[in-house]
Write a protein that holds these residues in place. Structure first.
Motif, PDB file in Angstrom:
ATOM      1  N   GLY A 324     -38.521 -28.342 -13.298  1.00 10.99           N
ATOM      2  CA  GLY A 324     -37.388 -28.175 -14.381  1.00 10.99           C
ATOM      3  C   GLY A 324     -38.858 -28.910 -15.702  1.00 10.99           C
ATOM      4  O   GLY A 324     -38.089 -28.162 -16.957  1.00 10.99           O
ATOM      5  N   LEU A 325     -39.158 -30.186 -15.642  1.00  3.82           N
ATOM      6  CA  LEU A 325     -40.123 -30.732 -16.771  1.00  3.82           C
ATOM      7  C   LEU A 325     -41.149 -29.634 -17.343  1.00  3.82           C
ATOM      8  O   LEU A 325     -41.581 -29.428 -18.199  1.00  3.82           O
ATOM      9  CB  LEU A 325     -40.774 -31.826 -16.431  1.00  3.82           C
ATOM     10  CG  LEU A 325     -39.911 -33.011 -15.813  1.00  3.82           C
ATOM     11  CD1 LEU A 325     -40.482 -34.137 -15.484  1.00  3.82           C
ATOM     12  CD2 LEU A 325     -39.180 -33.754 -17.123  1.00  3.82           C
ATOM     13  N   ALA A 326     -41.358 -29.109 -16.203  1.00  2.63           N
ATOM     14  CA  ALA A 326     -42.851 -28.227 -16.473  1.00  2.63           C
ATOM     15  C   ALA A 326     -42.325 -26.683 -17.252  1.00  2.63           C
ATOM     16  O   ALA A 326     -42.440 -26.189 -17.936  1.00  2.63           O
ATOM     17  CB  ALA A 326     -43.497 -27.568 -15.321  1.00  2.63           C
ATOM     18  N   LEU A 327     -40.853 -26.720 -16.839  1.00  2.47           N
ATOM     19  CA  LEU A 327     -40.393 -25.145 -17.703  1.00  2.47           C
ATOM     20  C   LEU A 327     -39.565 -25.975 -18.591  1.00  2.47           C
ATOM     21  O   LEU A 327     -39.166 -24.513 -19.667  1.00  2.47           O
ATOM     22  CB  LEU A 327     -39.786 -24.526 -16.545  1.00  2.47           C
ATOM     23  CG  LEU A 327     -40.571 -23.649 -15.749  1.00  2.47           C
ATOM     24  CD1 LEU A 327     -38.892 -23.338 -13.957  1.00  2.47           C
ATOM     25  CD2 LEU A 327     -40.813 -22.419 -16.100  1.00  2.47           C
ATOM     26  N   ALA A 328     -39.450 -26.943 -19.641  1.00  6.39           N
ATOM     27  CA  ALA A 328     -38.853 -27.361 -20.459  1.00  6.39           C
ATOM     28  C   ALA A 328     -39.537 -27.095 -21.716  1.00  6.39           C
ATOM     29  O   ALA A 328     -39.993 -27.743 -22.551  1.00  6.39           O
ATOM     30  CB  ALA A 328     -38.363 -28.592 -20.573  1.00  6.39           C
ATOM     31  N   GLN A 329     -40.068 -25.981 -21.743  1.00  4.99           N
ATOM     32  CA  GLN A 329     -40.614 -25.621 -23.742  1.00  4.99           C
ATOM     33  C   GLN A 329     -40.151 -23.787 -24.429  1.00  4.99           C
ATOM     34  O   GLN A 329     -39.642 -23.076 -22.433  1.00  4.99           O
ATOM     35  CB  GLN A 329     -41.705 -25.742 -23.546  1.00  4.99           C
ATOM     36  CG  GLN A 329     -42.560 -24.509 -22.896  1.00  4.99           C
ATOM     37  CD  GLN A 329     -42.530 -24.460 -21.073  1.00  4.99           C
ATOM     38  OE1 GLN A 329     -42.248 -23.581 -20.414  1.00  4.99           O
ATOM     39  NE2 GLN A 329     -43.117 -25.342 -20.997  1.00  4.99           N
ATOM     40  N   SER A 350     -33.862 -19.348 -41.310  1.00  2.00           N
ATOM     41  CA  SER A 350     -33.025 -20.625 -40.882  1.00  2.00           C
ATOM     42  C   SER A 350     -33.236 -21.060 -39.485  1.00  2.00           C
ATOM     43  O   SER A 350     -34.381 -21.794 -38.620  1.00  2.00           O
ATOM     44  CB  SER A 350     -32.122 -21.303 -42.120  1.00  2.00           C
ATOM     45  OG  SER A 350     -30.773 -21.029 -40.630  1.00  2.00           O
ATOM     46  N   LEU A 351     -32.625 -19.966 -38.417  1.00  2.00           N
ATOM     47  CA  LEU A 351     -32.831 -20.631 -37.694  1.00  2.00           C
ATOM     48  C   LEU A 351     -34.185 -19.865 -36.540  1.00  2.00           C
ATOM     49  O   LEU A 351     -34.623 -20.438 -35.483  1.00  2.00           O
ATOM     50  CB  LEU A 351     -31.875 -19.493 -36.855  1.00  2.00           C
ATOM     51  CG  LEU A 351     -31.492 -18.869 -35.037  1.00  2.00           C
ATOM     52  CD1 LEU A 351     -31.237 -20.578 -34.613  1.00  2.00           C
ATOM     53  CD2 LEU A 351     -30.439 -18.255 -34.816  1.00  2.00           C
ATOM     54  N   GLN A 352     -34.733 -18.791 -37.035  1.00  2.00           N
ATOM     55  CA  GLN A 352     -36.529 -18.513 -37.020  1.00  2.00           C
ATOM     56  C   GLN A 352     -37.501 -20.151 -37.120  1.00  2.00           C
ATOM     57  O   GLN A 352     -37.863 -19.676 -36.285  1.00  2.00           O
ATOM     58  CB  GLN A 352     -36.956 -17.270 -38.051  1.00  2.00           C
ATOM     59  CG  GLN A 352     -36.578 -15.944 -37.480  1.00  2.00           C
ATOM     60  CD  GLN A 352     -37.064 -15.266 -38.352  1.00  2.00           C
ATOM     61  OE1 GLN A 352     -36.780 -13.923 -39.289  1.00  2.00           O
ATOM     62  NE2 GLN A 352     -37.766 -14.334 -37.478  1.00  2.00           N
ATOM     63  N   GLN A 353     -36.531 -20.527 -38.121  1.00  2.00           N
ATOM     64  CA  GLN A 353     -38.374 -21.708 -38.210  1.00  2.00           C
ATOM     65  C   GLN A 353     -37.600 -22.827 -37.745  1.00  2.00           C
ATOM     66  O   GLN A 353     -38.187 -23.727 -36.774  1.00  2.00           O
ATOM     67  CB  GLN A 353     -37.714 -22.680 -39.638  1.00  2.00           C
ATOM     68  CG  GLN A 353     -38.953 -21.554 -40.542  1.00  2.00           C
ATOM     69  CD  GLN A 353     -39.199 -21.678 -41.170  1.00  2.00           C
ATOM     70  OE1 GLN A 353     -39.914 -22.835 -40.172  1.00  2.00           O
ATOM     71  NE2 GLN A 353     -40.507 -20.397 -40.872  1.00  2.00           N
ATOM     72  N   ALA A 354     -36.279 -22.764 -36.966  1.00  2.00           N
ATOM     73  CA  ALA A 354     -35.550 -23.399 -36.653  1.00  2.00           C
ATOM     74  C   ALA A 354     -36.615 -23.478 -34.486  1.00  2.00           C
ATOM     75  O   ALA A 354     -37.089 -24.190 -33.896  1.00  2.00           O
ATOM     76  CB  ALA A 354     -34.321 -24.054 -36.430  1.00  2.00           C
ATOM     77  N   ILE A 355     -36.619 -22.213 -34.601  1.00  2.00           N
ATOM     78  CA  ILE A 355     -36.931 -21.775 -33.417  1.00  2.00           C
ATOM     79  C   ILE A 355     -38.393 -21.845 -33.569  1.00  2.00           C
ATOM     80  O   ILE A 355     -39.120 -22.822 -32.178  1.00  2.00           O
ATOM     81  CB  ILE A 355     -36.521 -19.950 -33.455  1.00  2.00           C
ATOM     82  CG1 ILE A 355     -35.026 -20.074 -32.209  1.00  2.00           C
ATOM     83  CG2 ILE A 355     -37.636 -19.871 -31.446  1.00  2.00           C
ATOM     84  CD1 ILE A 355     -34.731 -18.134 -32.694  1.00  2.00           C
ATOM     85  N   LEU A 356     -39.286 -22.152 -34.694  1.00  5.23           N
ATOM     86  CA  LEU A 356     -40.507 -22.135 -34.270  1.00  5.23           C
ATOM     87  C   LEU A 356     -40.798 -23.282 -33.798  1.00  5.23           C
ATOM     88  O   LEU A 356     -41.747 -23.524 -33.634  1.00  5.23           O
ATOM     89  CB  LEU A 356     -41.157 -21.359 -35.639  1.00  5.23           C
ATOM     90  CG  LEU A 356     -41.257 -20.088 -35.987  1.00  5.23           C
ATOM     91  CD1 LEU A 356     -41.877 -19.632 -37.513  1.00  5.23           C
ATOM     92  CD2 LEU A 356     -42.729 -19.415 -35.164  1.00  5.23           C
ATOM     93  N   GLY A 357     -40.113 -24.235 -34.917  1.00  2.29           N
ATOM     94  CA  GLY A 357     -40.505 -25.791 -34.452  1.00  2.29           C
ATOM     95  C   GLY A 357     -39.832 -26.412 -33.252  1.00  2.29           C
ATOM     96  O   GLY A 357     -41.024 -27.102 -33.030  1.00  2.29           O
ATOM     97  N   THR A 358     -38.833 -25.468 -32.717  1.00  2.00           N
ATOM     98  CA  THR A 358     -39.278 -26.394 -31.191  1.00  2.00           C
ATOM     99  C   THR A 358     -39.698 -25.373 -30.105  1.00  2.00           C
ATOM    100  O   THR A 358     -40.176 -26.232 -29.522  1.00  2.00           O
ATOM    101  CB  THR A 358     -37.502 -25.279 -30.958  1.00  2.00           C
ATOM    102  OG1 THR A 358     -36.504 -26.143 -31.969  1.00  2.00           O
ATOM    103  CG2 THR A 358     -37.191 -25.819 -29.447  1.00  2.00           C
ATOM    104  N   ALA A 359     -40.078 -24.360 -30.870  1.00  2.00           N
ATOM    105  CA  ALA A 359     -41.268 -23.723 -29.837  1.00  2.00           C
ATOM    106  C   ALA A 359     -42.594 -24.230 -29.905  1.00  2.00           C
ATOM    107  O   ALA A 359     -42.998 -25.513 -28.531  1.00  2.00           O
ATOM    108  CB  ALA A 359     -41.521 -22.489 -30.832  1.00  2.00           C
ATOM    109  N   VAL A 360     -42.959 -25.036 -31.493  1.00  2.00           N
ATOM    110  CA  VAL A 360     -44.191 -25.788 -31.542  1.00  2.00           C
ATOM    111  C   VAL A 360     -43.730 -27.350 -30.861  1.00  2.00           C
ATOM    112  O   VAL A 360     -44.963 -27.269 -29.778  1.00  2.00           O
ATOM    113  CB  VAL A 360     -44.944 -26.001 -32.739  1.00  2.00           C
ATOM    114  CG1 VAL A 360     -45.551 -27.014 -33.199  1.00  2.00           C
ATOM    115  CG2 VAL A 360     -44.857 -24.635 -33.782  1.00  2.00           C
ATOM    116  N   THR A 361     -43.403 -27.880 -30.512  1.00  2.00           N
ATOM    117  CA  THR A 361     -43.503 -29.586 -30.461  1.00  2.00           C
ATOM    118  C   THR A 361     -42.669 -29.036 -28.857  1.00  2.00           C
ATOM    119  O   THR A 361     -43.330 -30.195 -28.307  1.00  2.00           O
ATOM    120  CB  THR A 361     -41.315 -29.683 -31.042  1.00  2.00           C
ATOM    121  OG1 THR A 361     -41.709 -29.723 -32.633  1.00  2.00           O
ATOM    122  CG2 THR A 361     -41.488 -30.982 -30.622  1.00  2.00           C
ATOM    123  N   THR A 362     -42.424 -28.008 -28.588  1.00  2.00           N
ATOM    124  CA  THR A 362     -41.502 -28.152 -27.573  1.00  2.00           C
ATOM    125  C   THR A 362     -43.106 -28.038 -26.400  1.00  2.00           C
ATOM    126  O   THR A 362     -43.683 -28.153 -25.335  1.00  2.00           O
ATOM    127  CB  THR A 362     -40.952 -27.454 -26.639  1.00  2.00           C
ATOM    128  OG1 THR A 362     -40.881 -26.282 -26.760  1.00  2.00           O
ATOM    129  CG2 THR A 362     -39.542 -28.168 -27.253  1.00  2.00           C
TER     130      THR A 362
END
Length: 644
Positions: A324-329, A350-362
């Motif tokens: 679960g922790l390994a797949l949380a991104q 704005s949703l694309q930017q949110a997806i990019l930001g979430t992807a980079v962070t996770t």
């Protein structure tokens, strides 16, 4: 100028890779972070241009082509069923949960579905890289995570095909769906036919030319040509490359094609992830902070669902926690889906930017989450009393190939034993055969207590997870200071650490095959088996130093010559079906036949010095022999059954 932009972007990617190496983070994460820092949202060193975007698409195509080649869909039925069950449950549950979360908060239904698609995908490249570096790809949690990741890669195809249907008006959705299904089916048939018929023959002709320089351009032509053909048939560029790789995955030339394209793919992937990082503007994401918060919540929900599903299907909370922790991104293909959805007008910028930001962070957080999961999973979650019915037995931890071989020998020799394994399929199969195999995590103290480890004679550790192996050895030695602990390791470098933790003997798998090959080579060359056994013993007694290059083979020669040249004491067992079995010592006349002397015979545990000449030999008798190596080698042939 495009060339200038490429040079700058490659320089940035290289700098990111070096910095990531120093910070011990995966290259993919380093490319993303350096792209964010150098892009318009950061220092503004380079702009995201149309030319770089096209190069990034080639990188995605090559990445998907490689995934298609490496994707194994020809697994055993039991493994395939479990992979499909785990992966399908995770993908469907994540899409449904994320769609509901996003739709009932702030997004239209179509955009919420795209969000579900995006969140359902994890990073195959990142997770596989982390597990590969740790040597945990074949560990149970590695196989559990791989089952979900591979299904996600397969699920990418219908997701990409479904996006145009979502973009159609509601009243035309069914019509658009049927048209897309028909056109896609026809296109897929054409691509598969080309991939299975034309490409293998083209590669075969290339191989027959015996021109190694030709294979790389032909491999690149195959990948990009199929991708271009997919766009001509109305499919996406990455989808065509993926199908081409999948079709080639079982051909003779698959690995050679992959090897030829690997350096080029890595370079284009660096461009791709760096350019994705350049698209991310933290300022724009902060203008709508609720969207990234919702996506972070969806990713956390995906991790929780993955942990529950793996824990249920694989019957192990520990595997569920780690997976679960390994797949949380979000994954690299989330970028592909979001960019295509954006081009179709399904999601806002704005949703694309949110997806990019979430992807980079996770993705940046994943290495730390994996490490935290491994630490948490090793904590004892419960305790229980020792099992009173198990004592003076052998505890076998792991019922893979090695564990099964050990268990069968113990069963045939009537030595009591108990086995622990984490694979429910193997446990059920073993129990149906009457083998004393229990389901349980051998790295947990409570499970080892239930297996009676505190009262066992010996422990055999044969699991694939190096971290779990270290934990098992440490806990086993604490629980039983006197038991012999034999461990199958993967690498020679693990010997010192495992012995420090309490292992009595460590057998590294990577050199055992070499030792066996070496011994059989000596026998094929006519060297007596006894000499080969002496050499084998020297190698093992020296912790494989001779094969590791840490001791000169010349240093061993005097010791070998001393052992071979002098008289040697050796034990030998009279085996059923041998020439000696049933004869008395006078009839055998071992001294006359071979030159070896029988000093002592042991029968039923009782030694008999200078046994009488009329004493008959029985199967199971032990003889203590003395003589030169040639005499002992001939004696063994008389005491062992003839080889067929």
């Amino acid at each position: 100028m495009l060339l200038t932009e490429i040079v700058i972007l490659l320089a940035i990617a290289c700098a990111g890779a070096v910095a990531g190496r120093a910070a011990r983070i995966p290259p993919v994460v380093a490319y993303l972070l350096i792209g964010v820092a150098a892009g318009p949202g950061g220092l503004g060193l380079i702009e995201h241009s149309y030319g770089i975007e096209r190069l990034a698409e080639i990188g995605v195509a090559l990445l998907l082509f490689g995934v298609g080649i490496e994707l194994r869909i020809d697994r055993g039925r039991r493994e395939l069923i479990r992979m499909l069950a785990t992966g399908a449950a995770q993908v469907v549950a994540t899409i449904a949960a994320t769609t509901c979360l996003l739709h009932f908060t702030m997004l239209p239904f179509q955009a919420a579905v795209v969000g579900g698609f995006v969140v359902a995908l994890s990073s195959t490249a990142l997770v596989f890289k982390l597990y590969s570096d740790r040597g945990e790809i074949d560990a149970p949690h590695g196989r559990a995570a791989a089952s979900i990741l591979l299904f996600q890669d397969l699920a990418l195809v219908p997701m990409m095909l479904f996006l145009p249907v979502l973009a159609s008006p509601a009243e035309q959705a069914w019509q658009a769906g049927l048209q897309a299904l028909g056109a896609t089916t026809a296109a897929l048939l054409v691509l598969v036919a080309l991939s299975r018929v034309v490409l293998p023959r083209a590669l075969e002709l290339t191989a027959r030319t015996k021109t190694p320089e030709l294979f790389a351009p032909v491999a690149l032509l195959a990948a990009l040509g199929m991708a271009l053909g997919a766009t001509a048939l109305g499919l996406s560029l990455p989808l065509g490359a993926f199908l081409a790789g999948l079709a080639l995955s079982r051909t003779l030339y698959a690995q050679q094609v992959f090897a030829e394209l690997l350096p080029l793919r890595d370079a284009f992937v660096a461009l791709f992830f760096s350019s994705v990082g350049m698209l991310f503007d933290p300022g724009l994401m902060l203008e709508a902070p609720l969207l990234p918060l919702l996506l972070f919540a969806a990713v956390a929900l995906k991790g929780l669902l993955s942990a529950l599903i793996v824990g249920i299907v694989w019957k192990s909370p520990r595997l569920g926690l780690i997976s679960g922790l390994a797949l949380a991104q979000l994954g690299e293909f989330s970028f592909v889906l979001s960019s295509q959805a954006g081009a179709l007008g399904l999601i806002s910028s704005s949703l694309q930017q949110a997806i990019l930001g979430t992807a980079v962070t996770t993705m940046a957080a994943t290495p730390f989450l994996v490490a935290a999961g491994r630490r948490l999973s090793l904590r004892d979650l419960s305790s229980s009393k020792d099992s009173p019915d198990l004592a003076d037995h052998v505890a076998v931890i792991g019922y893979g190939v090695t564990g099964q071989a050990v268990a069968r020998v113990l069963a045939e020799t009537s030595i009591p034993f108990a086995v622990l394994d984490m694979d429910p399929g193997r446990v059920r199969s073993a129990q149906s055969e009457g083998m004393p195999v229990r389901f349980g995590d051998g790295s947990k103290r409570s499970v080892l207590q239930a297996a009676g480890l505190a009262h066992c004679r010996a422990v055999v550790v044969a699991v694939s997870d190096p971290a779990a192996t270290r934990r098992i050895v440490s806990v086993a030695r604490q629980m039983n200071p006197h038991a012999a602990i034999l461990v199958r390791a993967h690498k020679v470098e693990e010997i010192a650490e495992l012995e420090r933790l309490g292992a009595t003997e460590v057998i590294p798998a990577e050199f055992e095959a070499s030792v066996e090959l070496f011994v059989r080579l000596l026998e094929r060359l006519g060297v007596p088996r006894h000499v080969a056994r002496i050499q084998e013993g020297i190698i093992r007694a020296g912790h494989y130093h001779a094969m590791r290059g840490t001791a000169s083979s010349f240093d061993l020669l005097p010791e070998i010559e001393k052992l071979i040249g002098a008289g040697i004491l050796e034990r030998a067992e009279v085996m059923p079906g041998s020439f000696a079995c049933g004869l008395n010592l006078a009839q055998l006349d071992l001294k006359q036949r071979t030159g070896a002397l029988i000093l002592t015979m042991v029968r039923n545990g009782e030694p008999i010095s200078n046994p009488p000449a009329d004493m008959c030999l029985q199967a199971g008798d032990l003889l203590v022999l003395y003589g030169p190596h040639a005499a002992l080698a001939q004696s063994f042939e008389l005491l062992e059954p003839p080889q067929e």
